[in-house]
Design a protein around this motif. Sequence first.
Motif, PDB file in Angstrom:
ATOM      1  N   CYS A  50      -1.140   2.375   8.828  1.00 15.58           N
ATOM      2  CA  CYS A  50       0.187   2.618   8.259  1.00 15.58           C
ATOM      3  C   CYS A  50       0.886   3.861   8.821  1.00 15.58           C
ATOM      4  O   CYS A  50       1.003   4.898   8.157  1.00 15.58           O
ATOM      5  CB  CYS A  50       0.113   2.678   6.748  1.00 15.58           C
ATOM      6  N   ASP A  83      -0.410  -2.077  10.410  1.00 18.16           N
ATOM      7  CA  ASP A  83       0.859  -1.380  10.186  1.00 18.16           C
ATOM      8  C   ASP A  83       0.976  -0.222  11.187  1.00 18.16           C
ATOM      9  O   ASP A  83       1.300   0.901  10.849  1.00 18.16           O
ATOM     10  CB  ASP A  83       1.041  -0.905   8.733  1.00 18.16           C
ATOM     11  N   TYR A  96       6.385  -0.632  12.046  1.00 21.04           N
ATOM     12  CA  TYR A  96       7.081  -1.310  10.938  1.00 21.04           C
ATOM     13  C   TYR A  96       8.311  -2.015  11.492  1.00 21.04           C
ATOM     14  O   TYR A  96       8.899  -1.557  12.478  1.00 21.04           O
ATOM     15  CB  TYR A  96       7.477  -0.297   9.850  1.00 21.04           C
ATOM     16  N   HIS A 147       3.039  -5.683   8.855  1.00 23.79           N
ATOM     17  CA  HIS A 147       4.274  -5.143   9.441  1.00 23.79           C
ATOM     18  C   HIS A 147       4.363  -5.287  10.961  1.00 23.79           C
ATOM     19  O   HIS A 147       5.441  -5.144  11.523  1.00 23.79           O
ATOM     20  CB  HIS A 147       4.484  -3.689   9.009  1.00 23.79           C
ATOM     21  N   ASP A 164      -3.613  -0.542   4.385  1.00 23.71           N
ATOM     22  CA  ASP A 164      -2.525  -1.201   3.654  1.00 23.71           C
ATOM     23  C   ASP A 164      -1.892  -0.448   2.495  1.00 23.71           C
ATOM     24  O   ASP A 164      -0.702  -0.566   2.270  1.00 23.71           O
ATOM     25  CB  ASP A 164      -2.994  -2.588   3.152  1.00 23.71           C
ATOM     26  N   HIS A 213      -1.613   2.886   1.564  1.00 24.79           N
ATOM     27  CA  HIS A 213      -1.074   4.254   1.678  1.00 24.79           C
ATOM     28  C   HIS A 213      -1.734   5.178   0.649  1.00 24.79           C
ATOM     29  O   HIS A 213      -1.149   6.179   0.240  1.00 24.79           O
ATOM     30  CB  HIS A 213       0.460   4.283   1.512  1.00 24.79           C
ATOM     31  N   SER A 262       3.186   6.585   6.131  1.00 22.80           N
ATOM     32  CA  SER A 262       3.974   5.728   5.238  1.00 22.80           C
ATOM     33  C   SER A 262       3.933   6.217   3.796  1.00 22.80           C
ATOM     34  O   SER A 262       2.895   6.671   3.313  1.00 22.80           O
ATOM     35  CB  SER A 262       3.457   4.298   5.300  1.00 22.80           C
TER      36      SER A 262
END
Length: 463
Positions: free
Chosen positions: A96, A123, A126, A183, A342, A344, A379
């Motif tokens: 992320c 991720d 994004y 993403h 996933d 965060h 993120s």
Amino acid sequence: QNSVVIWTRVTPQYQVSEVTVKWEVSADVNFNKIIQSGTTTTSPKRDYTVKEIVSSLKPNTIYYYRFSAFNVTSMTGKTKTLPTDDSQVKLAVASCSNIEFGYFNAYAAMSDENVNAVIHLGDYIYEYGPDVYGDKSFSRKNIPPHEIITLQDYRDRYSQYRLDPDLIKAHASVPFINVWDDHEITNNAYIDGAQNHQDDEGSYDNRKNIAKQVFYEWLPIRETEHHYRKFRFGNAMELFMLDERLAGRTAQADSITDPRRFSNEQKLLGDQQMEWLIDNLKSSTTSWKVLGNQVIFSYSDWGYEGFSQNMDAWDGYPNDQKRLTEAIQKNNIDNLIFVTGDTHTAWAFEATSDPFETYNPKTSEGAIGVEFGVTSITSGNSNERHPTDVVKKHEMKIANSDVNPHLKYVNMRDHGYLILTLDSDKVEADFKIVTTLKERDTSVKSDKKFVVKKGSTKLIGKL
Ligand SMILES: [Fe+2]
């Protein structure tokens, strides 16, 4: 153990139909001991990206590599082959990274950790347009300035990320093992659709194929028949990288009570991947089995009004959650570690889908392994939406034994990565957090450490 994928991109000053690129691999950083070299070509067909698989290398060995084209030599990259012996294995786990939320300090910091590999759980990019999902006060804005849909859009977005200096540093310092999460395609993707794909954006299949193509163009990974795949790190561990988006996932249930959630048709891994995983776990002979898992496996109650369990995670796919649990128990598969992206949020669970009936929080009996969820590189998490003291209170609420008895640590405020150190008799997990996202600053500290002893599913807190 004997090969690596080396990667670069050529940026010609004007469009050309083909470019010849020279590559060199050396045992020393000054290229006095070049052990292999060759040429390859690239073209606009693959967006001038270059990927070369170099083989016949020695295991557990550091190599340096560089490319040249148009009389220009690239920066030097460093990589390392996987071990074949009893060596200790050290991994950085990441997920992320959103360019609009802040600087990729965590990538820069993990470059200095002396790890065998970075496990990236997705991720990596994004898909959104500017100011849709990010810190609006932060100066970096998405390129192109709209949601990515076309081939050129996806290529431009990867190019923007790949020019980030901290991500460049990370890739030039250590090999990455990537999987896509949603993403890289679009939010909450599954085989036949996604929350963030609308009819006026064209065919989903077409978009999915573009996203896969560009992922493979812009990342130094092998293009295999299935995105799920395994890696052996000597005798210490085997790594199973799962594809929880495009291999077999059916659409998410609409709510906890949606009957579709419990239907036999509801799949997260899909039958083929599930069988592959179970068969390979059964036959694995390494000390540890690590699952590169995109979404949380363990039962998790997020504790919010109107949002308790996440239907995009394994909790939304209870049949698959149960099927994997039963296979692990029936076949006495032990020393299992989930590493998960996933959310965060950083989590440490004694892994179970049923923490109230069959699991004992005092002894950890009933858990099938442990699960470490890694926080985001940048993120946003709860801290970006609520005051810190409110978030801390919420963390205490959900880490309470009434809510999640198997949850031993949660941090919904910070950003960073996870370091996992695997020895034959124990594993240490070190949750690292960065100081800031708003300035370039590579300082990190340990927020929490756990040890797991071989043969046990108990998380022993150290910090
Ligand atoms: Fe994410």
